[in-house]
Design an enzyme around this catalytic site. Structure first.
Site, PDB file in Angstrom:
ATOM      1  N   ASP A  81     -40.034  10.789   4.086  1.00 55.82           N
ATOM      2  CA  ASP A  81     -39.823  10.003   2.863  1.00 55.82           C
ATOM      3  C   ASP A  81     -39.098   8.687   3.208  1.00 55.82           C
ATOM      4  O   ASP A  81     -38.252   8.661   4.117  1.00 55.82           O
ATOM      5  CB  ASP A  81     -38.982  10.862   1.898  1.00 55.82           C
ATOM      6  CG  ASP A  81     -38.939  10.318   0.484  1.00 55.82           C
ATOM      7  OD1 ASP A  81     -39.890   9.624   0.078  1.00 55.82           O
ATOM      8  OD2 ASP A  81     -37.954  10.600  -0.227  1.00 55.82           O
ATOM      9  N   ASP A 103     -41.990   2.474   3.789  1.00 54.49           N
ATOM     10  CA  ASP A 103     -41.388   1.782   2.651  1.00 54.49           C
ATOM     11  C   ASP A 103     -41.171   0.312   2.994  1.00 54.49           C
ATOM     12  O   ASP A 103     -40.130  -0.073   3.517  1.00 54.49           O
ATOM     13  CB  ASP A 103     -40.068   2.463   2.264  1.00 54.49           C
ATOM     14  CG  ASP A 103     -39.423   1.786   1.069  1.00 54.49           C
ATOM     15  OD1 ASP A 103     -39.957   0.767   0.592  1.00 54.49           O
ATOM     16  OD2 ASP A 103     -38.364   2.272   0.615  1.00 54.49           O
ATOM     17  N   HIS A 178     -33.987   5.802  -8.989  1.00 52.12           N
ATOM     18  CA  HIS A 178     -33.515   6.792  -8.010  1.00 52.12           C
ATOM     19  C   HIS A 178     -32.149   7.278  -8.474  1.00 52.12           C
ATOM     20  O   HIS A 178     -31.207   6.486  -8.563  1.00 52.12           O
ATOM     21  CB  HIS A 178     -33.373   6.138  -6.625  1.00 52.12           C
ATOM     22  CG  HIS A 178     -34.663   6.057  -5.868  1.00 52.12           C
ATOM     23  ND1 HIS A 178     -35.071   4.930  -5.203  1.00 52.12           N
ATOM     24  CD2 HIS A 178     -35.630   6.998  -5.643  1.00 52.12           C
ATOM     25  CE1 HIS A 178     -36.236   5.171  -4.607  1.00 52.12           C
ATOM     26  NE2 HIS A 178     -36.599   6.409  -4.868  1.00 52.12           N
ATOM     27  N   GLY A 179     -32.019   8.559  -8.797  1.00 51.99           N
ATOM     28  CA  GLY A 179     -30.752   9.079  -9.317  1.00 51.99           C
ATOM     29  C   GLY A 179     -30.923   9.419 -10.787  1.00 51.99           C
ATOM     30  O   GLY A 179     -32.030   9.369 -11.333  1.00 51.99           O
ATOM     31  N   HIS A 206     -41.624   7.934  -7.972  1.00 53.91           N
ATOM     32  CA  HIS A 206     -40.310   8.225  -7.382  1.00 53.91           C
ATOM     33  C   HIS A 206     -39.297   8.333  -8.519  1.00 53.91           C
ATOM     34  O   HIS A 206     -39.548   7.870  -9.628  1.00 53.91           O
ATOM     35  CB  HIS A 206     -39.920   7.094  -6.420  1.00 53.91           C
ATOM     36  CG  HIS A 206     -40.606   7.198  -5.088  1.00 53.91           C
ATOM     37  ND1 HIS A 206     -39.932   7.360  -3.911  1.00 53.91           N
ATOM     38  CD2 HIS A 206     -41.912   7.199  -4.765  1.00 53.91           C
ATOM     39  CE1 HIS A 206     -40.801   7.438  -2.910  1.00 53.91           C
ATOM     40  NE2 HIS A 206     -42.018   7.342  -3.405  1.00 53.91           N
ATOM     41  N   GLY A 208     -37.864  11.238  -9.874  1.00 54.76           N
ATOM     42  CA  GLY A 208     -38.203  12.286 -10.842  1.00 54.76           C
ATOM     43  C   GLY A 208     -36.990  12.849 -11.578  1.00 54.76           C
ATOM     44  O   GLY A 208     -37.088  13.214 -12.755  1.00 54.76           O
ATOM     45  N   ASN A 230     -35.032  14.476  -5.951  1.00 56.31           N
ATOM     46  CA  ASN A 230     -33.961  14.602  -4.963  1.00 56.31           C
ATOM     47  C   ASN A 230     -32.614  14.884  -5.638  1.00 56.31           C
ATOM     48  O   ASN A 230     -32.055  15.983  -5.526  1.00 56.31           O
ATOM     49  CB  ASN A 230     -33.893  13.308  -4.117  1.00 56.31           C
ATOM     50  CG  ASN A 230     -32.839  13.400  -3.026  1.00 56.31           C
ATOM     51  OD1 ASN A 230     -32.208  14.435  -2.830  1.00 56.31           O
ATOM     52  ND2 ASN A 230     -32.638  12.315  -2.305  1.00 56.31           N
ATOM     53  N   THR A 231     -32.102  13.897  -6.380  1.00 52.42           N
ATOM     54  CA  THR A 231     -30.728  13.954  -6.888  1.00 52.42           C
ATOM     55  C   THR A 231     -30.411  15.240  -7.661  1.00 52.42           C
ATOM     56  O   THR A 231     -29.334  15.828  -7.509  1.00 52.42           O
ATOM     57  CB  THR A 231     -30.469  12.740  -7.806  1.00 52.42           C
ATOM     58  OG1 THR A 231     -30.834  11.560  -7.092  1.00 52.42           O
ATOM     59  CG2 THR A 231     -29.019  12.652  -8.237  1.00 52.42           C
TER      60      THR A 231
HETATM   61  P1  13P Z   1     -34.421  11.161  -7.586  1.00 55.67           P
HETATM   62  O1  13P Z   1     -33.244  11.267  -6.671  1.00 55.67           O
HETATM   63  O2  13P Z   1     -34.166  10.280  -8.761  1.00 55.67           O
HETATM   64  O3  13P Z   1     -34.970  12.479  -7.962  1.00 55.67           O
HETATM   65  O4  13P Z   1     -35.572  10.392  -6.750  1.00 55.67           O
HETATM   66  C1  13P Z   1     -36.080  11.006  -5.604  1.00 55.67           C
HETATM   67  C2  13P Z   1     -36.994  10.117  -4.872  1.00 55.67           C
HETATM   68  O5  13P Z   1     -37.688   9.305  -5.428  1.00 55.67           O
HETATM   69  C3  13P Z   1     -37.066  10.327  -3.404  1.00 55.67           C
HETATM   70  O6  13P Z   1     -37.976   9.489  -2.775  1.00 55.67           O
END
Ligand code: 13P
Length: 278
Positions: A81, A103, A178-179, A206, A208, A230-231
């Site tokens: 990623d 990226d 992100h977050g 991205h 989510g 992720n977060t």
């Molecule tokens: P989040 O941390 O907002 O879920 O985003 C994850 C992401 O896009 C990783 O590439």
């Protein structure tokens, strides 16, 4: 079992569902994602961000994921990623990753296009899939991603970028962050519709974590076939660990490991169900 990134996502876009791409940082998170895939009978993408290289080396991640995915019948992709380094991408391909994200979103458009095309040539020669990004997401709360100015993806640029680079999937910027969101999400599904109309490949969302269900479902209907989380995985695991440590009893580090696996499974299970429901 290990699976092809391009095939997994092309099927998802064609059949109007999304595959969850869940970030991992070590053994417990990898195990949580793969066991949930097995338990729910759903494909999964195990995503290791280049930013987590201080936690684990690429060949260590690949070794664990290869061993664990061989034990389940569901399709598993191992994805690198957010990687800005060509050299790291080559190392991931050699280590056994099934797909990589280059990226180049912070680069000028022509440079992003040229560098992405170079990554695609090398990756495709090795049978490895490629995701690229156009536009840039803003940074929300609780994220350790880099601060970035939000730039929505231009549909016209996306059309040329996809045709010339031959990427397998394109991450678009339409207002997710992100977050966790600091206020109400301002996701522009209209921009997504315009991109999807000119880009037949699977599109990637991205950011989510915390995105309202209704928006996620609309995005899947309009061409999103991969959604990154992720977060929320990190936050939920930390909440459970904090509650456990605060409960006062004696504990052992091995128990924290098991709590982490369970927390990952909670969040991954929630999103896998939602992504399949569109
Ligand atoms: P989040 O941390 O907002 O879920 O985003 C994850 C992401 O896009 C990783 O590439």
């Amino acid at each position: 079992m290990k699976a092809s990134f391009a095939e997994m996502l092309a099927t998802a876009r064609r059949e109007h569902y999304a595959v969850g791409s869940f970030n991992v940082y070590g053994y417990e998170t990898i195990r949580g994602v793969i066991e949930t895939s097995r338990d729910l009978g759903q494909p999964a993408i195990v995503a290791f961000g280049a930013g987590y290289l201080p936690n684990m080396e690429l060949d260590e991640v690949a070794g664990l994921v290869t061993t664990m995915s061989a034990q389940v019948a569901t399709p598993i992709v191992l994805h690198l990623d957010h990687c800005k380094s060509f050299e790291t991408i080559v190392r991931a391909i050699k280590a056994g990753f099934t797909s990589v994200m280059f990226d180049g979103s912070a680069l000028p458009f022509e440079e992003n296009l040229a560098e992405t095309a170079r990554v695609v040539r090398v990756a495709h020669a090795a049978g490895v899939g490629v995701e690229a990004e156009l536009g840039a997401l803003a940074k929300g709360a609780h994220s350790n991603e880099e601060e970035g100015e939000e730039i929505y993806t231009s549909p016209a640029e996306a059309e040329r970028f996809v045709a010339e680079t031959k990427v397998d999937a394109l991450a678009v910027s339409i207002g997710t962050v992100h977050g966790m969101y600091k206020g109400t999400p301002k996701v522009d599904v209209g921009v997504l519709k315009k991109i999807a109309a000119v880009c037949p490949i699977p599109l990637v969302l991205h950011g989510g974590s915390g995105t309202p269900e209704q928006i996620i479902l609309e995005c899947i209907t309009d061409g999103i076939a991969k959604i990154n989380v992720n977060t929320e995985i990190s936050m939920h695991a930390l909440d459970l660990i904090r509650a456990h440590l605060g409960s006062g009893g004696e504990t052992h580090l091995s128990q924290v490991g098991r709590l982490t696996v369970g927390a990952v499974k909670d969040v991954v299970g929630k999103y896998m169900g939602l992504f399949r429901n569109a």
